[in-house]
Enzyme design. Structure first.
Site, short mmCIF file in Angstrom:
data_model
loop_
_atom_site.label_atom_id
_atom_site.label_comp_id
_atom_site.label_asym_id
_atom_site.label_seq_id
_atom_site.Cartn_x
_atom_site.Cartn_y
_atom_site.Cartn_z
N SER A 35 0.82 -1.21 0.00
CA SER A 35 0.00 0.00 0.00
C SER A 35 0.85 1.26 0.00
O SER A 35 1.69 1.44 0.88
CB SER A 35 -0.90 0.05 1.24
OG SER A 35 -1.83 -0.99 1.21
N HIS A 66 -3.68 0.69 -4.70
CA HIS A 66 -3.23 -0.48 -5.46
C HIS A 66 -3.78 -0.36 -6.89
O HIS A 66 -4.97 -0.43 -7.09
CB HIS A 66 -3.74 -1.77 -4.83
CG HIS A 66 -3.08 -2.14 -3.53
ND1 HIS A 66 -1.93 -2.89 -3.47
CD2 HIS A 66 -3.40 -1.86 -2.25
CE1 HIS A 66 -1.58 -3.06 -2.20
NE2 HIS A 66 -2.45 -2.44 -1.44
N HIS A 88 -5.44 -9.65 -1.95
CA HIS A 88 -5.56 -9.91 -0.51
C HIS A 88 -6.69 -10.90 -0.24
O HIS A 88 -7.67 -10.94 -0.98
CB HIS A 88 -5.88 -8.61 0.24
CG HIS A 88 -4.93 -7.49 0.00
ND1 HIS A 88 -5.01 -6.68 -1.10
CD2 HIS A 88 -3.88 -7.04 0.74
CE1 HIS A 88 -4.04 -5.78 -1.04
NE2 HIS A 88 -3.33 -5.97 0.06
N TYR A 90 -8.82 -10.49 2.07
CA TYR A 90 -10.05 -9.76 2.41
C TYR A 90 -10.84 -9.30 1.18
O TYR A 90 -11.99 -8.91 1.29
CB TYR A 90 -9.75 -8.58 3.35
CG TYR A 90 -8.85 -7.50 2.78
CD1 TYR A 90 -9.33 -6.59 1.84
CD2 TYR A 90 -7.53 -7.39 3.21
CE1 TYR A 90 -8.51 -5.60 1.33
CE2 TYR A 90 -6.70 -6.41 2.70
CZ TYR A 90 -7.20 -5.52 1.76
OH TYR A 90 -6.39 -4.55 1.25
N GLU A 91 -10.20 -9.35 0.00
CA GLU A 91 -10.95 -9.05 -1.22
C GLU A 91 -11.75 -10.27 -1.69
O GLU A 91 -12.48 -10.19 -2.67
CB GLU A 91 -9.98 -8.63 -2.34
CG GLU A 91 -9.24 -7.34 -2.04
CD GLU A 91 -8.16 -7.07 -3.08
OE1 GLU A 91 -8.49 -6.47 -4.11
OE2 GLU A 91 -7.01 -7.47 -2.86
N ALA A 118 2.51 -2.36 3.99
CA ALA A 118 2.27 -1.42 5.09
C ALA A 118 1.80 -2.25 6.27
O ALA A 118 1.05 -3.21 6.09
CB ALA A 118 1.20 -0.41 4.69
N MET A 221 -2.03 -7.39 6.45
CA MET A 221 -3.04 -8.25 5.82
C MET A 221 -2.56 -8.87 4.51
O MET A 221 -3.36 -9.15 3.61
CB MET A 221 -4.32 -7.43 5.57
CG MET A 221 -4.87 -6.77 6.83
SD MET A 221 -6.26 -5.70 6.46
CE MET A 221 -6.48 -4.87 8.06
N SER A 222 -1.27 -9.08 4.39
CA SER A 222 -0.76 -9.62 3.12
C SER A 222 0.51 -10.43 3.35
O SER A 222 0.79 -10.87 4.45
CB SER A 222 -0.46 -8.46 2.16
OG SER A 222 0.61 -7.68 2.66
N ASN A 245 1.51 2.85 11.32
CA ASN A 245 0.78 3.24 12.53
C ASN A 245 1.18 2.34 13.68
O ASN A 245 1.64 1.22 13.46
CB ASN A 245 -0.75 3.12 12.30
CG ASN A 245 -1.15 1.72 11.83
OD1 ASN A 245 -0.85 1.32 10.70
ND2 ASN A 245 -1.79 0.98 12.70
N HIS A 259 -7.20 3.64 6.77
CA HIS A 259 -6.44 3.45 5.52
C HIS A 259 -5.82 4.76 5.02
O HIS A 259 -4.75 4.75 4.41
CB HIS A 259 -7.34 2.82 4.46
CG HIS A 259 -6.60 2.29 3.26
ND1 HIS A 259 -5.57 1.37 3.36
CD2 HIS A 259 -6.71 2.55 1.94
CE1 HIS A 259 -5.10 1.09 2.16
NE2 HIS A 259 -5.77 1.80 1.27
N1 HPA Z 1 -3.29 -3.68 11.13
C1 HPA Z 1 -3.36 -4.47 10.04
N2 HPA Z 1 -2.91 -4.12 8.86
C2 HPA Z 1 -2.33 -2.92 8.75
C3 HPA Z 1 -2.22 -2.04 9.83
C4 HPA Z 1 -2.72 -2.45 11.09
O1 HPA Z 1 -2.69 -1.72 12.10
N3 HPA Z 1 -1.60 -0.91 9.37
C5 HPA Z 1 -1.33 -1.13 8.06
N4 HPA Z 1 -1.77 -2.32 7.68
#
Ligand code: HPA
Length: 287
Positions: A35, A66, A88, A90-91, A118, A221-222, A245, A259
């Site tokens: 990302s 993306h 991903h 989740y998609e 990310a 998530m990847s 973060n 996001h």
């Molecule tokens: N959690 C999961 N996936 C992420 C996060 C997070 O805090 N930040 C960026 N991708």
């Protein structure tokens, strides 16, 4: 949707043949851009862009940040294929579909894969903007029955029971650390364990505490499906997480990950990430 498609060897071979017919680049290096980390592709010379939409049987990517294209070109004179936009869980993609592009890369001649993402920082010492070299991962989906290697094993890819204890190549890690020193970018460079969740919801406080307790430093998530398949078919892997973060560890904290923030922090550090990758690539292939 491509959910009815079985990605067996022959079908992936067909995709690879299609791509080989559309580009003059014979890639040795593959990059999967996380990302907000697409920028490296603009440094590729003689770039040839192929949209996922144009590729027969290729999945589509649906996430902001993306793009959904493959870029073939020379990165520091190294023939490279980069994915702008990954797939991903989740998609709604099955794990083996998330990892499909890695097998395509393998058939195109790729030897080394750089995976970026990310991620949220679980380690209390980590700050937004840190770059974490992935030294190992915990794939919760993989452990609980959602491995990309589940089902029939085609030996042309690799063995039924591949070892993942050395998934992230120690030599590549050392070289990357050297590059960071040479570029004066060691500050904020970390090395840790990546925890993969399926998402798309960000984690609860209890979940973040659990992952921390289990020894993870960052969550995303990847990546782990792609790395599992890459190691299975004999690719060398370097994994990089950009910590966008800090995860929320306290029930009384009112911050919420989102996001937009992820993309903003990624944008701020993307330049450094690109410098590092660029230099790294030339050290592993041009010397
Ligand atoms: N959690 C999961 N996936 C992420 C996060 C997070 O805090 N930040 C960026 N991708």
């Amino acid at each position: 949707s491509t959910n009815h498609i079985t990605y067996n060897y022959e079908r992936i071979e067909k995709i690879a043949r299609f791509l080989a017919s559309r580009t003059t680049i014979k890639p040795k290096l593959g990059i999967i851009c996380g990302s907000g980390l697409n920028g490296i592709t603009s440094q590729m010379k003689d770039g040839q862009i192929i949209k996922y939409k144009e590729i027969p049987d290729f999945p589509q990517s649906t996430v902001a940040g993306h793009d959904g294209v493959l870029v073939f070109g020379l990165l520091n004179s190294v023939p490279t294929v980069a994915m702008k936009g990954r797939f991903h869980s989740y998609e709604g993609h099955a794990p083996e579909k998330c990892a499909l592009p890695v097998r395509v890369m393998k058939l195109l001649g790729v030897e080394v894969l750089i995976v970026t993402n990310a991620a949220g920082g679980l380690n209390p010492d980590y700050n937004a903007g840190d770059i974490m070299i992935i030294k190992d991962h915990i794939s919760l989906p993989g452990l609980s029955g959602d491995s990309p290697l589940k089902g029939h094993n085609d030996e042309r890819w690799g063995p039924r029971f591949p070892a993942l204890n050395r998934a992230y190549d120690v030599n590549l890690i050392k070289k990357f650390e050297n590059c960071a020193r040479q570029l004066n970018l060691s500050e904020g460079l970390r090395k840790g364990v990546y925890f993969m969740v399926s998402g798309p919801a960000y984690e609860t406080v209890a979940e973040c505490r659990l992952m921390q307790l289990l020894g993870a430093d960052a969550v995303g998530m990847s990546t782990t499906h792609e790395v599992t398949v890459a190691v299975h078919c004999g690719l060398k892997v370097l994994g990089l997480s950009l910590v966008t973060n800090k995860t929320v560890m306290d029930w009384d904290c009112v911050d919420t990950p989102n996001h937009t923030e992820v993309l903003e922090v990624a944008a701020k550090r993307a330049g450094d990430m690109e410098l590092l990758i660029n230099h790294f690539v030339s050290t592993i292939f041009n010397s």
